[in-house]
Design a protein around this motif. Sequence first.
Motif, mmCIF file in Angstrom:
data_model
loop_
_atom_site.group_PDB
_atom_site.id
_atom_site.type_symbol
_atom_site.label_atom_id
_atom_site.label_comp_id
_atom_site.label_asym_id
_atom_site.label_seq_id
_atom_site.Cartn_x
_atom_site.Cartn_y
_atom_site.Cartn_z
ATOM 1 N N ALA A 141 0.824 -1.210 0.000
ATOM 2 C CA ALA A 141 0.000 0.000 0.000
ATOM 3 C C ALA A 141 0.858 1.259 0.000
ATOM 4 O O ALA A 141 0.498 2.270 -0.620
ATOM 5 N N ASP A 142 2.004 1.219 0.671
ATOM 6 C CA ASP A 142 2.900 2.376 0.686
ATOM 7 C C ASP A 142 3.537 2.632 -0.673
ATOM 8 O O ASP A 142 4.107 3.710 -0.900
ATOM 9 N N SER A 143 3.465 1.662 -1.579
ATOM 10 C CA SER A 143 4.049 1.822 -2.911
ATOM 11 C C SER A 143 3.108 2.517 -3.887
ATOM 12 O O SER A 143 3.545 2.929 -4.967
ATOM 13 N N VAL A 144 1.843 2.657 -3.532
ATOM 14 C CA VAL A 144 0.850 3.220 -4.453
ATOM 15 C C VAL A 144 1.189 4.651 -4.870
ATOM 16 O O VAL A 144 1.070 4.996 -6.051
ATOM 17 N N PRO A 145 1.604 5.555 -3.952
ATOM 18 C CA PRO A 145 1.945 6.918 -4.405
ATOM 19 C C PRO A 145 3.034 6.940 -5.477
ATOM 20 O O PRO A 145 3.002 7.799 -6.371
ATOM 21 N N LYS A 146 3.980 6.006 -5.404
ATOM 22 C CA LYS A 146 5.025 5.957 -6.434
ATOM 23 C C LYS A 146 4.444 5.512 -7.772
ATOM 24 O O LYS A 146 4.838 6.016 -8.832
ATOM 25 N N LEU A 147 3.506 4.576 -7.735
ATOM 26 C CA LEU A 147 2.865 4.136 -8.970
ATOM 27 C C LEU A 147 2.041 5.265 -9.583
ATOM 28 O O LEU A 147 2.001 5.417 -10.813
ATOM 29 N N ILE A 148 1.400 6.052 -8.741
ATOM 30 C CA ILE A 148 0.635 7.190 -9.248
ATOM 31 C C ILE A 148 1.569 8.204 -9.915
ATOM 32 O O ILE A 148 1.251 8.759 -10.982
ATOM 33 N N SER A 149 2.714 8.435 -9.303
ATOM 34 C CA SER A 149 3.672 9.378 -9.911
ATOM 35 C C SER A 149 4.188 8.854 -11.244
ATOM 36 O O SER A 149 4.471 9.637 -12.161
ATOM 37 N N LEU A 150 4.315 7.533 -11.384
ATOM 38 C CA LEU A 150 4.753 6.968 -12.658
ATOM 39 C C LEU A 150 3.688 7.115 -13.738
ATOM 40 O O LEU A 150 4.008 7.244 -14.925
ATOM 41 N N LEU A 151 2.409 7.103 -13.347
ATOM 42 C CA LEU A 151 1.343 7.349 -14.326
ATOM 43 C C LEU A 151 1.396 8.783 -14.852
ATOM 44 O O LEU A 151 0.897 9.060 -15.944
ATOM 45 N N GLY B 171 -5.364 1.313 -1.867
ATOM 46 C CA GLY B 171 -4.930 2.464 -2.630
ATOM 47 C C GLY B 171 -5.004 2.281 -4.130
ATOM 48 O O GLY B 171 -4.846 3.257 -4.881
ATOM 49 N N PHE B 172 -5.249 1.070 -4.596
ATOM 50 C CA PHE B 172 -5.312 0.851 -6.034
ATOM 51 C C PHE B 172 -6.556 1.482 -6.660
ATOM 52 O O PHE B 172 -6.602 1.664 -7.876
ATOM 53 N N GLU B 173 -7.552 1.812 -5.831
ATOM 54 C CA GLU B 173 -8.724 2.499 -6.368
ATOM 55 C C GLU B 173 -8.346 3.895 -6.871
ATOM 56 O O GLU B 173 -8.809 4.338 -7.933
ATOM 57 N N SER B 174 -7.496 4.585 -6.097
ATOM 58 C CA SER B 174 -7.036 5.904 -6.550
ATOM 59 C C SER B 174 -6.161 5.776 -7.786
ATOM 60 O O SER B 174 -6.179 6.645 -8.672
ATOM 61 N N LEU B 175 -5.415 4.696 -7.876
ATOM 62 C CA LEU B 175 -4.612 4.449 -9.072
ATOM 63 C C LEU B 175 -5.503 4.224 -10.286
ATOM 64 O O LEU B 175 -5.215 4.684 -11.399
ATOM 65 N N GLN B 176 -6.628 3.569 -10.062
ATOM 66 C CA GLN B 176 -7.585 3.337 -11.148
ATOM 67 C C GLN B 176 -8.224 4.646 -11.607
ATOM 68 O O GLN B 176 -8.396 4.870 -12.811
ATOM 69 N N ARG B 177 -8.560 5.508 -10.649
ATOM 70 C CA ARG B 177 -9.152 6.794 -11.017
ATOM 71 C C ARG B 177 -8.141 7.661 -11.768
ATOM 72 O O ARG B 177 -8.506 8.385 -12.701
ATOM 73 N N LYS B 178 -6.893 7.593 -11.358
ATOM 74 C CA LYS B 178 -5.864 8.367 -12.040
ATOM 75 C C LYS B 178 -5.684 7.916 -13.480
ATOM 76 O O LYS B 178 -5.275 8.702 -14.352
ATOM 77 N N MET B 179 -6.038 6.671 -13.734
ATOM 78 C CA MET B 179 -5.869 6.111 -15.068
ATOM 79 C C MET B 179 -6.904 6.635 -16.056
ATOM 80 O O MET B 179 -6.707 6.558 -17.270
ATOM 81 N N LEU B 180 -8.006 7.176 -15.571
ATOM 82 C CA LEU B 180 -9.089 7.606 -16.459
ATOM 83 C C LEU B 180 -8.626 8.637 -17.477
ATOM 84 O O LEU B 180 -8.995 8.580 -18.650
ATOM 85 N N GLY B 181 -7.783 9.573 -17.022
ATOM 86 C CA GLY B 181 -7.338 10.619 -17.934
ATOM 87 C C GLY B 181 -6.415 10.127 -19.033
ATOM 88 O O GLY B 181 -6.244 10.803 -20.059
#
Length: 417
Positions: A344-354, A379-389
């Motif tokens: 879960a702590d890795s999710v912000p890094k994945l978001i930054s990579l998107l 936290g993968f739900e926020s990663l999914q929302r970030k993917m919409l754009g």
Amino acid sequence: IAVCAKKFPAIRPSIVARLCSLLTNEQTENTNSKIAEPICKIIFLMAKQFKENCIVVGLLQEIGSMRLFEGAQDAQSLSQCCRNVGCFLIYISRNLPALVLPHLVYILPHLDSAVYPMRSAICESIGNLIVQLHQNEFSRETQMLQNDEYDENHVIKDKVSRLHSRNSLLTILMERSCDKTSFTRSATLKTWVVLVEAQVVPVHYFITLAKISSRHCLDISSLTRKVALQLFSTIVTMNPFSPILHPSYFDHQFSDLLETLRSKGMHVPDTLFSHSQDDFDVDDKYSKCVADKCVDQGSHILSEEKDLTDNLCPIDKSIGLGDQEFQTSLSRLQMAAKFSLVLADSVPKLISLLESQSTSDVIETLKVLRQCFPFKINGFESLQRKMLGLSFSRHEAVRNAAVETFQALSLDIGESL
């Protein structure tokens, strides 16, 4: 050549020197050496028919004592030499591991002094040896070379030494993940991917590997970031804990276990399974790029991560819960909960990579989302929302990858597109 080496021991050093010269001076159009396989056949023949390992010992000693920079005329010949020798080490470690492991110490000094192609090849060779150790191929191969029948009792007696050798090799790979060269770091992470897929990595290493993959997601090298994302996906899909990796899932399991113990008439305090947040926090220094770190920091990082991994909340045996099976089950549950929090702590890094300008980073992160989303990581739900754009990205490859990810996650986006 094998017969001459057996019949005339005095010329063995000359044979070894000539074989090494052929290996290092070979010119190939690609990165694969054609001399490595014939040399391995000579080594196998010597061990199988003559019970001699002088050739392999001599070659490994010669390789270990090579001064690569002095023998190369230019950078191209140096790179070619290292690729040829590395190809030989990889081939022999895969096909004749029992002859390589006892003499691996001769080539390990190159991890600190050689150019990166040699270090990368040694790391891959170590990965081959670990796989063979796990599959008991050493005992089978040794007895085959000695024309003996395979004996399971020999494997049982040798189990302790195999585990010790495996752990030592894993420690070397863990340190190499902090290599100063990005190519070697990526080669080491690829080796970890192979080991996890082969299911030869101990359970307690998964938390450390999760931290390593998370840390290298912010590496300055795009190749290392790509392999780090592949390692992240692999440890999630091959994890030995649970098909659900959300922290609340393990909180419910802790609660159910607490109720079960109380239903048996045991007086269990509410704080038995409690954890302080400090037990699960990932140090901020693990999220920093390590490309400028020296190799000697690897052992320091490894020792700290081992402490974090092994520092599971102990159970107070004074309350009558000292059963070994219960202790093991609870420790594994605690480890699984800690693993889920590290992910879960890795999710912000994945978001930054998107949000990265690199197309490769975005596409590889979408692959991670597609492969790991069923595990319900927090936290993968926020990663999914970030993917919409990303469906409206100006890069066609990114748009296609986003659409494929939507389809894989069973999202009905046909009309909106």
